[in-house]
Design a protein around this motif. Sequence first.
Motif, PDB file in Angstrom:
ATOM      1  N   ASN A 227      -3.458  -4.765   4.088  1.00 37.72           N
ATOM      2  CA  ASN A 227      -4.292  -3.601   3.794  1.00 37.72           C
ATOM      3  C   ASN A 227      -3.460  -2.380   3.425  1.00 37.72           C
ATOM      4  O   ASN A 227      -3.897  -1.533   2.629  1.00 37.72           O
ATOM      5  N   LEU A 279      -4.244  -1.338  10.533  1.00 35.24           N
ATOM      6  CA  LEU A 279      -5.306  -1.115   9.544  1.00 35.24           C
ATOM      7  C   LEU A 279      -5.957  -2.475   9.285  1.00 35.24           C
ATOM      8  O   LEU A 279      -5.456  -3.291   8.521  1.00 35.24           O
ATOM      9  N   TYR A 282      -9.774  -2.395   4.767  1.00 36.30           N
ATOM     10  CA  TYR A 282      -9.670  -1.261   3.857  1.00 36.30           C
ATOM     11  C   TYR A 282     -10.258  -1.638   2.502  1.00 36.30           C
ATOM     12  O   TYR A 282      -9.945  -2.695   1.950  1.00 36.30           O
ATOM     13  N   GLU A 287     -12.447   5.156   2.147  1.00 38.55           N
ATOM     14  CA  GLU A 287     -11.384   5.277   3.157  1.00 38.55           C
ATOM     15  C   GLU A 287     -11.919   5.642   4.534  1.00 38.55           C
ATOM     16  O   GLU A 287     -11.369   5.243   5.563  1.00 38.55           O
ATOM     17  N   ALA A 290     -12.603   2.636   6.875  1.00 42.04           N
ATOM     18  CA  ALA A 290     -11.508   1.736   7.222  1.00 42.04           C
ATOM     19  C   ALA A 290     -11.505   1.475   8.728  1.00 42.04           C
ATOM     20  O   ALA A 290     -11.746   2.389   9.537  1.00 42.04           O
TER      21      ALA A 290
END
Length: 295
Positions: A227, A279, A282, A287, A290
């Motif tokens: 990601n 993360l 994504y 964003e 996420a």
Amino acid sequence: MTITLNGLLTADLGRLETVARHWDQLARTLDVAVEDLGRDTRELPNHWPAGPSSQAAQDKAAEIRVQVGNGQAGCAAIAWIIRDFALDLGQARRHLQEVVADAEAAGLRVDLKAGLITAPLTVAASQGTVDAYAQQIGEVLTSVNDLDRKAAQALSDYTYREDVLPDGEQPRYDDVSILALANWTEFSQTEYWKGQHSLNQDKAIAEHPEIIGAARGIPARDRDTANRILLQRAKDELLAARTRQGEMHDGAMNRAQLDLDRRLAAITDLEHRAEGKHLLSYEPGVEEEAELTKR
């Protein structure tokens, strides 16, 4: 060693799962070793750029990574064989218990330790009925011992003397399976990924980060790496687009530039929020959605 009916009933399946987890952990340790070796030798050409010894050192480092990764894949395979055998034993045990329960419901007496099925005088059961249940129980036992032999044979393929190293053959990369991962269950993704050579995992992450990053059955550290590749790609594309916009309009702000700036600001904010975290998901352009989790 032959598995008896009583042995099947008393088999410690939890112990088998513990052993499988041990091999999983060993595979994970070797996987990390491959990653560490790659990171620690990445700058070798810059510090030792020329000469036959430099090339020999680089080749040796690459060979060791392949060998350690092959050992990792072998450990993962052993864990899978043991866990699969435990599942088969559990299924066979349940089948045996069902047959015994049916026989007892019909009034028969079943002594698995002695291997006897009898019909009390008060029960009107023919010898054919007794024989039918005895045959079913015998088939369960035959099946279990067949599974035991197959598991032992499979494990022998990964048994080496202490002085034997894993081979240095480059692992085969299966691009088709990687592309299909998105449609697999989380369990299938996990089992497949654990069995892959570390170098193939790295290649899959680099070539298909959109698939690896979204595959919930894959470990968080690998999804995080994938990601972050996607995040960096999105950032680079936006920066390039922002530069082009600036050149076209002599620095005057327009709607397209403002949109690009908002996207870049959202990415910067996500980069800050992702510090020290994994993360886990994504998607460029969203964003704020996420998924992050602690390391």
